[in-house]
Design an enzyme around this catalytic site. Sequence first.
Site, mmCIF file in Angstrom:
data_model
loop_
_atom_site.group_PDB
_atom_site.id
_atom_site.type_symbol
_atom_site.label_atom_id
_atom_site.label_comp_id
_atom_site.label_asym_id
_atom_site.label_seq_id
_atom_site.Cartn_x
_atom_site.Cartn_y
_atom_site.Cartn_z
ATOM 1 N N GLY A 248 0.725 -1.261 0.000
ATOM 2 C CA GLY A 248 0.000 0.000 0.000
ATOM 3 C C GLY A 248 0.751 1.307 0.000
ATOM 4 C CD GLU A 290 0.750 -9.636 1.144
ATOM 5 O OE1 GLU A 290 0.612 -10.818 1.433
ATOM 6 O OE2 GLU A 290 -0.224 -8.856 0.959
ATOM 7 N NE ARG A 293 0.091 2.298 -6.035
ATOM 8 C CZ ARG A 293 -0.945 2.177 -6.874
ATOM 9 N NH1 ARG A 293 -0.871 2.693 -8.071
ATOM 10 N NH2 ARG A 293 -2.054 1.568 -6.491
ATOM 11 C CB CYS A 361 -12.246 2.019 -31.618
ATOM 12 S SG CYS A 361 -13.479 2.732 -32.677
ATOM 13 C CE1 TYR A 390 -1.332 -3.520 -8.822
ATOM 14 C CE2 TYR A 390 -0.329 -1.504 -8.011
ATOM 15 C CZ TYR A 390 -0.774 -2.796 -7.798
ATOM 16 O OH TYR A 390 -0.647 -3.354 -6.547
HETATM 17 N N1 LLP Z 1 -1.289 -7.192 -0.949
HETATM 18 C C1 LLP Z 1 -2.587 -7.316 -1.240
HETATM 19 C C2 LLP Z 1 -3.383 -8.351 -0.564
HETATM 20 C C3 LLP Z 1 -3.166 -6.480 -2.199
HETATM 21 O O1 LLP Z 1 -4.464 -6.606 -2.460
HETATM 22 C C4 LLP Z 1 -2.370 -5.512 -2.867
HETATM 23 C C5 LLP Z 1 -2.952 -4.643 -3.882
HETATM 24 C C6 LLP Z 1 -1.016 -5.426 -2.530
HETATM 25 C C7 LLP Z 1 -0.507 -6.279 -1.561
HETATM 26 C C8 LLP Z 1 -0.078 -4.465 -3.178
HETATM 27 O O2 LLP Z 1 -0.426 -3.140 -2.964
HETATM 28 P P1 LLP Z 1 0.565 -1.946 -3.396
HETATM 29 O O3 LLP Z 1 1.779 -2.013 -2.519
HETATM 30 O O4 LLP Z 1 0.930 -2.143 -4.823
HETATM 31 O O5 LLP Z 1 -0.244 -0.737 -3.179
HETATM 32 N N2 LLP Z 1 -4.866 -1.643 -9.942
HETATM 33 C C9 LLP Z 1 -4.796 -0.636 -8.894
HETATM 34 C C10 LLP Z 1 -4.146 -1.147 -7.649
HETATM 35 C C11 LLP Z 1 -4.855 -2.332 -7.047
HETATM 36 C C12 LLP Z 1 -4.149 -2.881 -5.852
HETATM 37 C C13 LLP Z 1 -4.806 -4.113 -5.368
HETATM 38 N N3 LLP Z 1 -4.148 -4.770 -4.306
HETATM 39 C C14 LLP Z 1 -4.029 0.561 -9.447
HETATM 40 O O6 LLP Z 1 -3.632 0.535 -10.610
HETATM 41 O O7 LLP Z 1 -3.857 1.555 -8.756
#
Ligand code: LLP
Length: 431
Positions: A248, A290, A293, A361, A390
Site C-alpha cells: 500500500g 507485500e 507499487r 476506438c 499496474y
Molecule cells: N497485498 C494485497 C493483498 C493487495 O491486495 C495488494 C494490492 C497489494 C498487496 C499491493 O499493494 P501496493 O503495494 O501495490 O499498493 N490496480 C490498482 C491497484 C490495485 C491494488 C490491489 N491490491 C491501481 O492501478 O492503482
Amino acid sequence: MLTPNLTVNAEGHLCIGGADTVVLAKTHGTPLYVMDENMIRENCRGFARVISEEYGGRGLICFASKALSCKELYRIVDSEGLGADVVSGGELYTALKAGMPAEKIVMHGNSKSNAELQMAVTHGVGRIVCDNLPELDRLNRIAEASGKTVNIMLRIKPGIDAHTHDFVKTGQIDSKFGFALETGEAMAAVKAASLYPNLNLVGLHCHIGSQILDTAPFAEAARVMLGLMNKIRTEIGVTLPELNLGGGPGIRYTEADDPMPFSEIVRAILGAVKETCAELSFPEPFVLFEPGRSIVGGAGLTLYTVMAKKTIPDIRTYVLVDGGMCDNPRYALYQSRYEAMIANKAAEPRSERVTIGGKCCESGDLIGEDMPLQPAAEDDILAVLATGAYNYSMASNYNRNPRAELVMVRDDAARTVVKRETYEDIVRNDI
Ligand code: LLP
C-alpha cells in the site's frame, strides 16, 4: 524531475537509469515499457534495510507481483532476498517458472479455484491466505488428498478505510475481501481454521488499500491486528506467530504528490508493532509486507510515438499516440494522473497543456487530460512517467492491439525481458 533516476543528456533527451529513451524507442519500437533495474533493486534493499534496522530482520518482504508480473521481475526480487505475493494460478506459474522458491510465495485470492489451490499445495507454497469459510473447507480437502499440511493465514478486514482524506475506522468496511473483525466473523474463522487437521494457521493478514501517502492508517491497522491476535490468545489459547500487513505505500505520480517515503512507513508500522506487543505482553510476531507499487512504480516509464496533434479551437489540443488504454488503463479506470514529456525535447519547457489520446476506438481512451507538455509534433517520442506498476500487468489486447515490449535498463544497457506480442500471438487461441 519526478524521480532521481531521470536525467536529461547533452542532446536534450530524457534518460532513465542513464539510458537514452529516444534511442530505446528507435531500437525497440513503441509503445515500450522501460524499467530501471537498479532502482527496483534499491527499493527492495530499502525495505529489507528497515526490517533489519528496526526489527532484527524478523520479516519477509513479498513483492506484490500484481503490480508487475513477468519472469525477470521474480528473478530480480528473489535475488534481493524478497519473496512474492501471487493472486492467481497465472502469477504463481510465472513465479515458479522463474525459479522463485515456493516457500517464499504467499498465495492470495478471494475466489481461488480448486485448481489454483491444488497448484499451491502441490508446489508447497509457503503461506496460503484464506479469504472465506468455503475456501478453508476446500483447501483442507485438497491438502488431505495430497497428504500434506499447509500453512495458512486468514485475511482480516481490520475496519480501517485508508482512502478517505482523514482515514476513518468504520464499523464494517464494505469489501469482498476477507473476514470482518467487528461482526465476530474473524474470530469464528480462526476457530474454524484451527479445527482442520491439514491446515496450520500461522497468522493473520490485512491489506488496507493502495497508494496510501501517510503512516497513520498503517500503524493503526497494525495495532488493530495485534489486538485481535491478543484476543485470540486470550479466548482460544492460540498465540499466532506471524502478522502480514499487506502492501500500500504510495508513490510520486505527479510533481504535486508528496508521499511519505516507504522506509518511513515501514519504520512507523514496526514501531507500532513493537509498542503494541509491549503493551499487551504479546510476543513480537514475524512480519510480512507485500509492497508492489512502491517497488516498481517509480522505476518505470512508457514510451510512445506521437502520431498526430489535433487542436479543437477554444476546447483542447489532443496529442495522439500509438498506444493508450490497452497498455495503461489507469486513467480510463481511475482518472489517475501522470506526468509526461516529449523525450526528444526534454530540456525544453513544457509550455503547452494537452490531452493525450490513445489509439483505441473509444473516447475515454486517454492517458491524461490538461497535462503540461513540450510542443509536440508527429514522430516525437512521448514518455509517460511512473508507469512501472499496474500498467504492463493490467494491459489488454483491446482492439486486438499486441501487448508492448518491456525492456530492463541496467547501467546504461537495455535488454528485452518481455517480447512484443505479434499478430500471430493474438490469434493463437482462435479456432
Ligand atoms: N497485498 C494485497 C493483498 C493487495 O491486495 C495488494 C494490492 C497489494 C498487496 C499491493 O499493494 P501496493 O503495494 O501495490 O499498493 N490496480 C490498482 C491497484 C490495485 C491494488 C490491489 N491490491 C491501481 O492501478 O492503482
